[in-house]
Motif scaffolding. Structure first.
Motif, PDB file in Angstrom:
ATOM      1  N   ASN A  59       0.811  -1.341  -0.029  1.00 27.75           N
ATOM      2  CA  ASN A  59      -0.020  -0.035  -0.037  1.00 27.75           C
ATOM      3  C   ASN A  59       0.945   1.258   0.142  1.00 27.75           C
ATOM      4  O   ASN A  59       2.064   1.059   0.201  1.00 27.75           O
ATOM      5  CB  ASN A  59      -1.045   0.034   1.244  1.00 27.75           C
ATOM      6  CG  ASN A  59      -0.332  -0.154   2.523  1.00 27.75           C
ATOM      7  OD1 ASN A  59       0.743   0.702   2.636  1.00 27.75           O
ATOM      8  ND2 ASN A  59      -0.870  -0.916   3.194  1.00 27.75           N
ATOM      9  N   ILE A  60       0.267   2.362  -0.224  1.00 32.05           N
ATOM     10  CA  ILE A  60       1.005   3.418  -0.275  1.00 32.05           C
ATOM     11  C   ILE A  60       1.883   4.067   0.953  1.00 32.05           C
ATOM     12  O   ILE A  60       2.830   4.519   0.928  1.00 32.05           O
ATOM     13  CB  ILE A  60      -0.010   5.020  -1.062  1.00 32.05           C
ATOM     14  CG1 ILE A  60       0.850   5.874  -1.258  1.00 32.05           C
ATOM     15  CG2 ILE A  60      -0.953   5.208   0.036  1.00 32.05           C
ATOM     16  CD1 ILE A  60       1.549   5.925  -2.470  1.00 32.05           C
ATOM     17  N   ASN A  61       1.265   3.603   1.956  1.00 29.86           N
ATOM     18  CA  ASN A  61       1.913   4.451   3.341  1.00 29.86           C
ATOM     19  C   ASN A  61       3.185   3.494   3.449  1.00 29.86           C
ATOM     20  O   ASN A  61       3.945   4.059   3.943  1.00 29.86           O
ATOM     21  CB  ASN A  61       0.639   4.030   4.315  1.00 29.86           C
ATOM     22  CG  ASN A  61      -0.425   5.156   4.566  1.00 29.86           C
ATOM     23  OD1 ASN A  61      -0.041   5.978   3.875  1.00 29.86           O
ATOM     24  ND2 ASN A  61      -1.482   4.922   5.114  1.00 29.86           N
ATOM     25  N   ASN A  62       3.068   2.076   3.288  1.00 28.31           N
ATOM     26  CA  ASN A  62       4.044   1.295   3.448  1.00 28.31           C
ATOM     27  C   ASN A  62       5.363   1.797   2.594  1.00 28.31           C
ATOM     28  O   ASN A  62       6.737   1.985   2.899  1.00 28.31           O
ATOM     29  CB  ASN A  62       3.994  -0.194   3.184  1.00 28.31           C
ATOM     30  CG  ASN A  62       3.268  -0.741   4.348  1.00 28.31           C
ATOM     31  OD1 ASN A  62       2.839  -0.094   5.401  1.00 28.31           O
ATOM     32  ND2 ASN A  62       2.727  -2.184   4.144  1.00 28.31           N
ATOM     33  N   ALA A  63       4.849   2.140   1.388  1.00 25.24           N
ATOM     34  CA  ALA A  63       5.900   2.866   0.253  1.00 25.24           C
ATOM     35  C   ALA A  63       6.492   4.016   0.859  1.00 25.24           C
ATOM     36  O   ALA A  63       7.662   4.177   0.680  1.00 25.24           O
ATOM     37  CB  ALA A  63       5.304   2.938  -1.062  1.00 25.24           C
ATOM     38  N   ILE A  64       5.522   4.745   1.169  1.00 28.83           N
ATOM     39  CA  ILE A  64       6.154   6.218   1.873  1.00 28.83           C
ATOM     40  C   ILE A  64       7.241   5.929   2.997  1.00 28.83           C
ATOM     41  O   ILE A  64       8.301   6.590   2.978  1.00 28.83           O
ATOM     42  CB  ILE A  64       5.037   6.982   2.313  1.00 28.83           C
ATOM     43  CG1 ILE A  64       4.342   7.470   1.046  1.00 28.83           C
ATOM     44  CG2 ILE A  64       5.453   8.385   3.005  1.00 28.83           C
ATOM     45  CD1 ILE A  64       2.883   8.094   1.407  1.00 28.83           C
ATOM     46  N   ILE A  65       6.733   5.056   3.820  1.00 25.31           N
ATOM     47  CA  ILE A  65       7.807   4.724   4.981  1.00 25.31           C
ATOM     48  C   ILE A  65       9.118   4.192   4.544  1.00 25.31           C
ATOM     49  O   ILE A  65      10.055   4.595   4.994  1.00 25.31           O
ATOM     50  CB  ILE A  65       7.016   3.750   5.978  1.00 25.31           C
ATOM     51  CG1 ILE A  65       6.128   4.255   6.769  1.00 25.31           C
ATOM     52  CG2 ILE A  65       8.072   2.713   7.036  1.00 25.31           C
ATOM     53  CD1 ILE A  65       5.452   3.722   8.066  1.00 25.31           C
ATOM     54  N   TYR A  66       9.017   3.361   3.599  1.00 28.01           N
ATOM     55  CA  TYR A  66      10.311   2.843   2.846  1.00 28.01           C
ATOM     56  C   TYR A  66      11.064   3.866   2.265  1.00 28.01           C
ATOM     57  O   TYR A  66      12.420   4.052   3.016  1.00 28.01           O
ATOM     58  CB  TYR A  66       9.843   1.840   1.921  1.00 28.01           C
ATOM     59  CG  TYR A  66      11.084   1.401   1.120  1.00 28.01           C
ATOM     60  CD1 TYR A  66      12.076   0.653   1.601  1.00 28.01           C
ATOM     61  CD2 TYR A  66      10.933   1.802  -0.436  1.00 28.01           C
ATOM     62  CE1 TYR A  66      13.029   0.159   0.600  1.00 28.01           C
ATOM     63  CE2 TYR A  66      12.195   1.482  -1.024  1.00 28.01           C
ATOM     64  CZ  TYR A  66      13.260   0.605  -0.701  1.00 28.01           C
ATOM     65  OH  TYR A  66      14.356   0.279  -1.219  1.00 28.01           O
ATOM     66  N   MET A  78       1.648  11.686  11.501  1.00 31.08           N
ATOM     67  CA  MET A  78       2.138  11.224  12.728  1.00 31.08           C
ATOM     68  C   MET A  78       2.537   9.739  12.454  1.00 31.08           C
ATOM     69  O   MET A  78       3.809   9.399  13.006  1.00 31.08           O
ATOM     70  CB  MET A  78       1.475  11.162  14.125  1.00 31.08           C
ATOM     71  CG  MET A  78       1.244  12.491  14.467  1.00 31.08           C
ATOM     72  SD  MET A  78       2.815  13.699  14.808  1.00 31.08           S
ATOM     73  CE  MET A  78       3.353  12.948  16.429  1.00 31.08           C
ATOM     74  N   ALA A  79       1.743   8.895  11.644  1.00 30.67           N
ATOM     75  CA  ALA A  79       1.852   7.762  11.818  1.00 30.67           C
ATOM     76  C   ALA A  79       3.032   7.325  10.340  1.00 30.67           C
ATOM     77  O   ALA A  79       3.513   6.203  10.855  1.00 30.67           O
ATOM     78  CB  ALA A  79       0.703   6.803  11.242  1.00 30.67           C
ATOM     79  N   ILE A  80       2.942   8.140   9.471  1.00 29.64           N
ATOM     80  CA  ILE A  80       3.726   7.663   8.289  1.00 29.64           C
ATOM     81  C   ILE A  80       4.922   8.796   8.013  1.00 29.64           C
ATOM     82  O   ILE A  80       5.711   8.138   8.339  1.00 29.64           O
ATOM     83  CB  ILE A  80       2.837   7.714   7.028  1.00 29.64           C
ATOM     84  CG1 ILE A  80       1.621   6.913   7.133  1.00 29.64           C
ATOM     85  CG2 ILE A  80       3.630   7.227   5.833  1.00 29.64           C
ATOM     86  CD1 ILE A  80       1.757   5.349   7.501  1.00 29.64           C
ATOM     87  N   PRO A  81       5.022   9.761   7.566  1.00 27.98           N
ATOM     88  CA  PRO A  81       6.216  10.535   7.273  1.00 27.98           C
ATOM     89  C   PRO A  81       7.097  10.641   8.711  1.00 27.98           C
ATOM     90  O   PRO A  81       8.285  10.575   8.708  1.00 27.98           O
ATOM     91  CB  PRO A  81       5.680  11.977   6.890  1.00 27.98           C
ATOM     92  CG  PRO A  81       4.391  11.766   6.670  1.00 27.98           C
ATOM     93  CD  PRO A  81       3.782  10.603   7.038  1.00 27.98           C
ATOM     94  N   GLN A  82       6.372  10.878   9.853  1.00 24.73           N
ATOM     95  CA  GLN A  82       7.100  11.365  10.977  1.00 24.73           C
ATOM     96  C   GLN A  82       7.637  10.082  11.645  1.00 24.73           C
ATOM     97  O   GLN A  82       8.919  10.068  11.858  1.00 24.73           O
ATOM     98  CB  GLN A  82       6.240  11.749  12.205  1.00 24.73           C
ATOM     99  CG  GLN A  82       6.432  12.649  13.069  1.00 24.73           C
ATOM    100  CD  GLN A  82       6.857  11.857  14.499  1.00 24.73           C
ATOM    101  OE1 GLN A  82       6.776  10.509  14.488  1.00 24.73           O
ATOM    102  NE2 GLN A  82       7.561  12.545  15.430  1.00 24.73           N
ATOM    103  N   ALA A  83       7.002   8.862  11.615  1.00 23.26           N
ATOM    104  CA  ALA A  83       7.594   7.600  11.796  1.00 23.26           C
ATOM    105  C   ALA A  83       8.827   7.037  10.834  1.00 23.26           C
ATOM    106  O   ALA A  83       9.826   6.744  11.378  1.00 23.26           O
ATOM    107  CB  ALA A  83       6.689   6.456  11.738  1.00 23.26           C
TER     108      ALA A  83
END
Lengths: 208, 383, 234
Positions: free
Chosen positions: A135-142, C197-202
């Motif tokens: 999903n897009i969120n996992n990709a952004i975290i990576y 808070m959950a995505i870019p911040q983390a």
């Protein structure tokens, strides 16, 4: 009861004195500041001796000696000597002795620091990053983790591809800092409200 | 006969005793602990369990818990428990009206372990990372040419000191609430030393208020040495590197007082800071000082970024500390760090792509997902 | 040996013992970390006397020399020794300085706690003055920081949802085809806060964290191997 009343007035005076600093430095703030430093330093000394030195050294020695546990009792001579060695700094010719207790404490810091960095930081951070890109969120975290790490790449100039990736990294860092900043605002405002509540409820009963 | 009592008799007949009592030495510990687990065939109408232990058969069983426990696991770390002694256990299950015992199980012996297998991932990473660092350190001894990118704020140290000198104002340096055991404080020491040698050269007063007396003594030694080396031991005044208080906000109040009265031209916030960071940095800004900050406490970095002229983010302070040393060997670990970062980027990327492939090909190639999960689980930090 | 080599060996030995002890639960390693931390606390307790000496001397000199602001120094010294006196008195009289009815705790309750709480509360003002300054800096980094801060702040306060209700109404007026209720329920600020808070911040936090861990390990190793020895002033 009267001591509580005196206490509340004192607390209110100190509260106003500290707040007065927001306007400018003034004799009232100066007085409160000096009283605060003095009291808290004295408190810290009593705390250190009542909670650390006395129970860990004196009481522990007595208890172990009483239980005929001689090893545990006499090994306490080591920290006691290291503590006294710190005090010998005051004698100019013996200043060097304090290097021993300082080295011991730095050794503790280095040993624990090395392990804690792996156990407390590295493992959980890597573990949390290993997510499939479904999903897009996992990709952004990576992307965020990789680019931030690249920003901290020191042995190559931030030009070309490294430069671009590092710039994305600094964007992530700034957004993260902004988010933390914004997240803290409410907490600080509620602390301020807490102090006003003390002034207008506990001290001057204007709020019921 | 009361009705409840009658029902009680009926219910008591329904409680089944706990089964499959499993006893084992608690792993990865200092000994003197036995882990007990059991299965309870029935969960309804049960109020809890009590664990009994004896050190011989037949022998006297003692109850280990006064309050009934609800779960089906128990760690017996009673102070009377000894290593190397065989122990026997049984569990008593209680309902509101009655109790039933499990069969006795045992013997089990507790012992201390020589290796904590839960921490094998830490050991492996420690060996790899430190091995690479040592390799790069050894290599750095022969290699004098090493590139290090510009570190934000490092060049600004001289600029800030120069401005303070021009204005004839003192310089303030703070380790915050850092202890001597914090690596960031040790990393800040070479920076303090550099600042001290400059202030000695320029004959500018250097003020270092401290919150920890151990840090204070170390700072005193560092500054004294720097002044001696700069040929100005006469300018060194121990009173300038003093103790304030270890109270978080007491320290902030004291430092604010110093800032307002001494009006330093340059302020360095390098160490460990908590919420007080912004109070001090904003006061520093209000008197127009050039401020340079660096901390490993990431929660405070946003405030330093907003309030200071230059901020070293995260590990930049460690790199800056190495950068100031003339020995090339110091830079070896920075090279090593970068190489490990490169390896980590590859490791994270390949594992993430493996996991993605595993999910997309869950039916065609289930081993991909299994391999991914195995890698992820390896990185779970255990106690 | 006594000046340099000995202390370096002590650092090396202490750190190595603690690292080994981390992996060995068996005696004598199992409780080594706790034992060393206790010793550190004891040494620190003794060192507090040096801190006391430093603070008291600094201000006593000011008083004796009648330097500018000597009266405040007198206040500090009085508070310092007064606290020590009440602490020792309470310790002797009530068996512990921290006994609830001891005068020492009165100092804590009516002086230290309000002073701490008020200093902490001044942050409410400073956080806005810092934000205002960040607002005036016109570069990409500061702008991003501020936008993220505003989004999270609005998502965190009740007024954020009222503002969003207003914006929803405005959108509805401009595009009458939109459903006002659905728009309102969307709660953009709260959603943005959670996501930031959950995505870019983390993500950035993890990148910084991994870097910090490596920097920390390298620093520890440099100390253990005696490469970093500024603390010995060499």
């Amino acid at each position: 009861m009267s001591s509580d009343l005196i206490g509340t007035w004192l607390a209110a005076t100190l509260t106003l004195a500290i707040f007065s600093f927001l306007y400018r430095d003034n004799p009232l703030y100066r007085a409160a500041e000096h009283v605060y430093v003095g009291i808290s330093a004295g408190f810290a000394v009593i705390y250190a001796w009542a909670f650390d030195v006395y129970p860990m050294l004196v009481e522990s020695f007595k208890v172990h000696l009483g239980a005929k546990n001689y090893f545990e009792a006499y090994i306490l001579i080591i920290p006691a000597l290291l503590g006294v060695a710190m005090l010998l700094r005051s004698i100019p010719k013996l200043t060097w002795i304090s290097r021993w207790p300082i080295s011991f404490t730095i050794g503790i810091g280095a040993g624990l620091g090395l392990i804690a960095a792996i156990q407390g930081y590295l493992l959980p951070q890597i573990f949390d990053t290993l997510r499939p890109l479904i999903n897009i969120n996992n990709a952004i975290i990576y992307i965020g983790v990789i680019t931030t790490l690249t920003y901290f790449y020191f042995s190559r100039e931030h030009k070309g591809l490294t430069g671009t990736v590092a710039r994305i990294g600094i964007i992530f860092i700034m957004v993260a800092f902004g988010a933390s900043f914004g997240y803290t605002v409410m907490a600080r405002v509620s602390l301020l409200i807490g102090r006003f509540y003390f002034l207008f409820h506990d001290w001057l009963p204007l709020i019921r | 006969m009361p009705i409840t009592w009658t029902i009680g008799i009926l219910v008591s007949g329904l409680i089944a005793p706990p089964e499959s009592l499993l006893l084992r030495d608690n792993p990865n510990d200092q000994g003197r602990a036995i882990f007990i687990s059991w299965v309870c065939p029935q969960t309804e109408s049960i109020t809890g369990f009590r664990i009994f232990r004896a050190c011989s058969l037949p022998g006297k069983f003692i109850a280990l818990n006064r309050e009934l426990i609800i779960g089906t696991e128990y760690l017996d770390s009673d102070t009377m428990l000894c290593d190397g002694v065989p122990y026997y256990y049984f569990i008593r299950v209680y309902s509101a009206y009655d109790s039933v015992d499990s069969p006795v199980s045992g013997p089990v012996v507790s012992s201390a372990q020589w290796f904590n297998t839960d921490r094998i991932n830490v050991l492996v990473l420690a060996i790899i990372i430190n091995g690479l660092f040592i390799f790069y350190l050894l290599r750095a001894r022969h290699n004098t040419r090493m590139f290090i990118r510009k570190i934000n704020g490092l060049d600004a140290i001289d600029e800030a000191l120069g401005r303070a000198t021009e204005m004839g104002k003192p310089v303030l340096f703070s380790f915050g609430l850092g202890y001597i055991t914090d690596m960031v404080v040790i990393a800040a020491l070479p920076i303090l030393r550099r600042i001290a040698s400059k202030t000695a050269q320029y004959a500018v007063r250097l003020i270092v208020p401290n919150s920890d007396p151990l840090v204070m003594t170390t700072a005193q030694e560092t500054v004294k040495e720097a002044y001696t080396e700069a040929g100005r031991p006469d300018l060194y005044n121990q009173d300038n590197i003093s103790f304030l208080t270890s109270d978080q906000f007491g320290y902030a109040a004291g430092v604010d007082g110093i800032i307002l009265r001494e009006k330093p031209g340059a302020i360095f916030w390098l160490g460990y800071f908590y919420a007080e960071s912004l109070i001090m940095a904003e006061t520093g800004h209000s008197i127009g000082a050039i401020q340079l900050a660096g901390t490993t406490e990431t929660t405070q970095l946003p405030f330093f970024v907003a309030a200071c002229d230059y901020t070293m983010i995260g590990e930049e302070i460690y790199a800056a500390s190495c950068y100031l040393k003339p020995e090339p060997i110091m830079l070896g670990t920075i090279k090593g760090e970068d190489f490990i970062k490169f390896l980590l980027i590859i490791l994270i990327s390949s594992t993430v792509f493996l996991g993605t492939a595993g999910r997309l090909l869950a039916n065609e190639a289930p081993f991909l997902n299994n391999l991914f999960m195995a890698i992820v689980n390896w990185f779970i930090p255990k106690s | 040996m006594l000046y340099r080599t000995g202390p370096l060996i002590l650092v090396f030995g202490t750190a190595l013992l603690l690292i080994i002890a981390f992996f060995i639960p068996h005696k004598p390693f199992g409780d080594l970390e706790a034992r060393f931390l206790n010793w550190y606390a004891i040494i620190s307790g003794f060192t507090f006397l040096l801190g006391l000496d430093s603070l008291a001397r600094h201000h006593l000199i000011k008083i004796v020399r009648r330097e500018k602001g000597w009266f405040y120094s007198l206040l500090l010294v009085t508070s310092l020794f007064g606290t020590l006196f009440w602490g020792l008195y309470s310790w002797i009289r009530y068996a512990s300085p921290f006994a609830l009815n001891a005068p020492f705790m009165w100092l804590y309750k009516f002086m230290i706690i309000p002073l701490q709480a008020t200093m902490f509360a001044t942050l409410a003002f400073f956080i806005f003055s810092a934000a205002y300054r960040a607002f005036r800096v016109r570069n990409l980094a500061a702008t991003l920081l501020l936008i993220a801060a505003c989004m999270v702040m609005l998502g965190n306060v009740p007024i954020g949802s009222s503002i969003w209700a207003g914006i929803s109404w405005l959108i509805h007026q401009i595009f009458p085809n939109t459903n006002l209720e659905i728009l309102k329920r969307w709660e953009l600020f709260a959603a943005a806060k959670d996501w930031l808070m959950a995505i870019p911040q983390a993500a950035a936090g993890r990148g910084i964290g991994i870097g910090l861990a490596l920097g920390g390990i390298a620093m520890s190793l440099r100390i253990i191997l005696g490469i970093e020895r500024t603390y010995l002033s060499s």
